[in-house]
Design a protein around this motif. Structure first.
Motif, PDB file in Angstrom:
ATOM      1  N   LEU A  29     -15.376  -7.311   3.018  1.00  0.00           N
ATOM      2  CA  LEU A  29     -15.881  -5.945   3.141  1.00  0.00           C
ATOM      3  C   LEU A  29     -14.735  -4.945   3.198  1.00  0.00           C
ATOM      4  CD1 LEU A  29     -18.842  -6.324   5.662  1.00  0.00           C
ATOM      5  CD2 LEU A  29     -18.957  -6.014   3.198  1.00  0.00           C
ATOM      6  N   ASP A  30     -13.652  -5.311   3.889  1.00  0.00           N
ATOM      7  CA  ASP A  30     -12.486  -4.425   3.960  1.00  0.00           C
ATOM      8  C   ASP A  30     -11.803  -4.270   2.608  1.00  0.00           C
ATOM      9  OD1 ASP A  30     -12.844  -3.961   6.625  1.00  0.00           O
ATOM     10  OD2 ASP A  30     -11.358  -5.417   7.304  1.00  0.00           O
ATOM     11  N   ALA A  31     -11.973  -5.245   1.721  1.00  0.00           N
ATOM     12  CA  ALA A  31     -11.318  -5.207   0.417  1.00  0.00           C
ATOM     13  C   ALA A  31     -12.054  -4.315  -0.582  1.00  0.00           C
ATOM     14  CB  ALA A  31     -11.192  -6.621  -0.147  1.00  0.00           C
ATOM     15  N   ILE A  32     -13.223  -3.827  -0.218  1.00  0.00           N
ATOM     16  CA  ILE A  32     -13.958  -2.945  -1.127  1.00  0.00           C
ATOM     17  C   ILE A  32     -13.123  -1.701  -1.373  1.00  0.00           C
ATOM     18  CG2 ILE A  32     -16.007  -1.485  -1.369  1.00  0.00           C
ATOM     19  CD1 ILE A  32     -17.550  -3.577   0.212  1.00  0.00           C
ATOM     20  N   GLY A  33     -12.937  -1.388  -2.612  1.00  0.00           N
ATOM     21  CA  GLY A  33     -12.145  -0.228  -2.990  1.00  0.00           C
ATOM     22  C   GLY A  33     -10.679  -0.533  -3.228  1.00  0.00           C
ATOM     23  N   SER A  34     -10.221  -1.733  -2.878  1.00  0.00           N
ATOM     24  CA  SER A  34      -8.833  -2.088  -3.145  1.00  0.00           C
ATOM     25  C   SER A  34      -8.759  -2.829  -4.472  1.00  0.00           C
ATOM     26  CB  SER A  34      -8.261  -2.959  -2.025  1.00  0.00           C
ATOM     27  OG  SER A  34      -8.759  -4.263  -2.113  1.00  0.00           O
ATOM     28  N   LYS A  35      -7.570  -3.131  -4.904  1.00  0.00           N
ATOM     29  CA  LYS A  35      -7.384  -3.810  -6.187  1.00  0.00           C
ATOM     30  C   LYS A  35      -7.444  -5.324  -6.062  1.00  0.00           C
ATOM     31  CE  LYS A  35      -4.901   0.008  -8.129  1.00  0.00           C
ATOM     32  NZ  LYS A  35      -3.762   0.507  -8.860  1.00  0.00           N
TER      33      LYS A  35
END
Length: 69
Positions: A29-35
């Motif tokens: 969930l924390d990786a949403i929006g990252s590459k």
């Protein structure tokens, strides 16, 4: 107040039993929006351990709260 105690148990139990899965899901969930891809994220050992301890405390607190009410 017993419904809140039940929620503590219901949310704490998966964290206490499957801490790696829960910590990995949170990292995804924390990786949403990252590459980074979701499949590439891994939780740190300290996060898995903290997830387990928080789950145990939530279950214990929920059970104690339920029994006291």
């Amino acid at each position: 107040m017993e419904p809140i105690a039940l929620l503590f148990v219901l949310f704490g139990l998966p964290s206490a039993v499957w801490p790696y899965r829960m910590a990995r899901f949170e990292e995804q969930l924390d990786a949403i929006g990252s590459k980074r891809r979701w499949s590439e994220v891994e939780p740190a050992d300290w996060k898995v351990m903290l997830t387990r301890y928080v789950g145990i405390v939530m279950v214990g607190g929920g059970v104690l709260w339920f029994l006291s009410g």
